[in-house]
Design an enzyme around this catalytic site. Structure first.
Site, mmCIF file in Angstrom:
data_model
loop_
_atom_site.group_PDB
_atom_site.id
_atom_site.type_symbol
_atom_site.label_atom_id
_atom_site.label_comp_id
_atom_site.label_asym_id
_atom_site.label_seq_id
_atom_site.Cartn_x
_atom_site.Cartn_y
_atom_site.Cartn_z
ATOM 1 C CB CYS A 130 67.565 25.657 -0.393
ATOM 2 S SG CYS A 130 68.347 24.176 -1.082
ATOM 3 C CB SER A 168 45.756 15.174 29.089
ATOM 4 O OG SER A 168 46.788 16.134 28.921
ATOM 5 N N GLY A 169 46.382 16.694 31.953
ATOM 6 C CA GLY A 169 47.426 16.865 32.944
ATOM 7 C C GLY A 169 48.726 17.324 32.328
ATOM 8 C CG ASP A 178 50.378 20.553 24.695
ATOM 9 O OD1 ASP A 178 51.278 21.373 24.939
ATOM 10 O OD2 ASP A 178 50.561 19.523 24.030
ATOM 11 C CB SER A 179 45.062 19.668 28.384
ATOM 12 O OG SER A 179 45.778 19.050 29.431
#
Length: 523
Positions: free
Chosen positions: A85, A226-227, A230-231
């Site tokens: 573009c 954190s559960g 990701d963590s």
């Protein structure tokens, strides 16, 4: 410095709405990519040792004052370059072509006629549907460039110069509305640039294990668990790298959803065998958040208190290990690439909001950060997690923000409001799972409008209850999202249950805003 050992394909952001999506499409082709701003000099780009460059779209006209400019030296560096573009027009202009207004704008679905497919469009049919968004067009291709396609409003809609390893298209191949768009991107990566598809989950793990071992040495490490996926994946990679040097800390800040602390203790420990310490810090966080309604302030308070708890936990780890005088120097976090981009941590990126594990960290941080996922998008994290053998119950979990329900309460965070939201959230999750919709939505934040009261009628009486917002969204990587079209009967059942079972709520609404313009979370 690159986040991996791979030479990156640099996606030069010319103000595009979809620069992140281009980077994501390159990753889908198993090639590593990074986003850089158009204002970066060619010298700085070349210092990254790129394998190729893709110039993104953008809203400007190449001939307007103040339009994004690409350093001309980039086109003389011998690198493979693809223009999309605006980037296509910028390349045409820089290489001696002609760009001008056609008087015929093209927006949305457009038919492109392919003449000579060449290499960039190899495998394309004579006519294909593409997604356009432009008012200017390339009228004449630069000398030495072969025209590959045209549209009604673009005399030159695609071109290539294989001697220079350059090509471009006027349309947006990165969006799903261009059905053959991914094919065009892969043609550039594999056949024009000559790259190999070697960006894989196994390579990511091996590279990060090597990087972590070099960074950490024999020092102790704690992980903010954190559960969420990701963590959990970050912790699993670090454990693979340094073994029992790692201790995971879960801070129960009172902002979790119903049953999550117990799930973390059961599922993650069972699957990894990692050492886990759970800190009950509800009173600490709620006291710090008392009287605070501003979203950014809430995020920064939560980030600050997280770190203070981790500093205290580090002392506990050392004491329990009997390692006298041996401090914990490293903190693991599950920071992702979209977190970095949205927090302004990407080069040239706008600060959309502070993620608690990026922009929300205090200035006097006592740890060095270990962030093995910092270069990854969410679905890449899931792939890495599966490669590591983490159970699907964790890897397939919907994203949940580190600040938890604290940023899903619009207004001051109190224990009473948290309990209201927890009950409503549990109902929504239960019904979505029961309806078999978990795989069809990216996530469904449930938001409490705590500072808003709406009139209702319950039990033949007038009530002033809180509204609850359901925010079901579909996405691939959280950089863009659309609201999920959930069945009406499911929405009706969720609404009926919440208003019947959560006495403080008398209204349930659905957020039907895409991203952009809205973010997925309300705060």
């Amino acid at each position: 410095m690159n986040e991996t050992q791979h030479r990156p394909v640099l996606v030069v952001d010319c103000g595009a709405q979809y620069a992140q999506l281009i980077a994501r499409r390159v990753r889908e082709a198993s090639v590593y990519s990074e986003i850089v701003p158009h204002s970066m000099s060619a010298e700085a780009m070349l210092a990254k040792n790129p394998a190729a460059v893709i110039l993104s779209g953008g809203p400007s006209s190449v001939y307007e004052a103040g339009a994004p400019q690409i350093d001309p030296a980039l086109f003389e560096a011998g690198l493979p370059v693809m223009g999309i573009c605006y980037g296509f027009q910028a390349m045409a202009k820089a290489m001696g072509g002609t760009v001008a207004k056609t008087g015929l704008r093209e927006y949305g679905r457009t038919q492109a006629s392919v003449g000579t497919a060449g290499t960039a469009l190899a495998g394309s049919p004579a006519v294909q549907e593409v997604w356009m968004s432009h008012g200017d067009s390339v009228h004449e291709a630069p000398p030495g460039f072969e025209v590959l396609a045209t549209t009604e409003g673009a005399p030159v809609a695609a071109f290539e110069n294989l001697d220079k390893r350059m090509c471009g298209v006027q349309w947006h191949p990165e969006v799903k509305h261009s059905p053959l768009g991914q094919h065009a991107i892969e043609n550039f990566l594999y056949n024009v640039a000559g790259l190999q598809p070697d960006w894989t989950s196994s390579n990511v793990i091996d590279e990060q294990v090597e990087r972590i071992r070099a960074q950490v040495g024999d020092k102790r490490v704690i992980c903010a668990l954190s559960g969420g996926v990701d963590s959990a994946v970050a912790a699993a990679i670090v454990q693979k790298a340094v073994g029992d040097q790692l201790t995971c800390i879960h801070v129960d800040h009172g902002l979790m959803r119903a049953g999550e602390v117990e799930q973390i203790e059961k599922d993650f420990v069972a699957s990894t065998g990692v050492r886990l310490i759970i800190r009950d810090e509800k009173e600490r966080f709620l006291s710090a958040l008392a009287g605070v309604s501003d979203p950014e302030t809430k995020r920064k308070i939560i980030g600050r208190e997280f770190i203070r708890v981790f500093e205290d936990s580090a002392r506990q780890v050392v004491e329990e290990a009997g390692a006298h005088g041996e401090d914990v120097e490293f903190l693991v976090q599950g920071t992702l690439y979209p977190d970095v981009v949205e927090s302004g941590g990407g080069e040239g990126a706008a600060n959309i909001k502070s993620h608690h594990n990026v922009g929300g960290l205090p200035d006097d941080l006592q740890f060095s950060l270990v962030e093995p996922l910092r270069a990854l998008f969410k679905d890449e994290v899931r792939a890495v997690g599966r490669e590591l053998g983490i159970p699907e119950e964790i890897v397939g979990r919907q994203p949940f923000p580190g600040p938890g329900l604290g940023i899903r309460i619009i207004g001051e965070v109190t224990w009473e409001r948290l309990e209201i939201l927890r009950r409503a959230d549990a109902i929504a999750r239960e019904e979505l799972t029961k309806a078999g919709l978990d795989d069809q939505i990216w996530q469904c934040p449930v938001v409490l409008l705590a500072d808003v009261r709406s009139v209702g009628v319950q039990g033949d009486g007038r009530t002033y209850g809180h509204p609850i917002v359901l925010r079901p969204v579909s996405s691939e990587d959280a950089m863009t999202a659309d609201w999920s079209r959930l069945p009406y009967d499911v929405l009706a059942h969720i609404s009926n249950r919440i208003t019947n079972e959560v006495a403080e709520v008398n209204r349930v609404v659905v957020d039907v805003t895409s991203k952009p313009p809205g973010t997925i979370e309300w705060e």
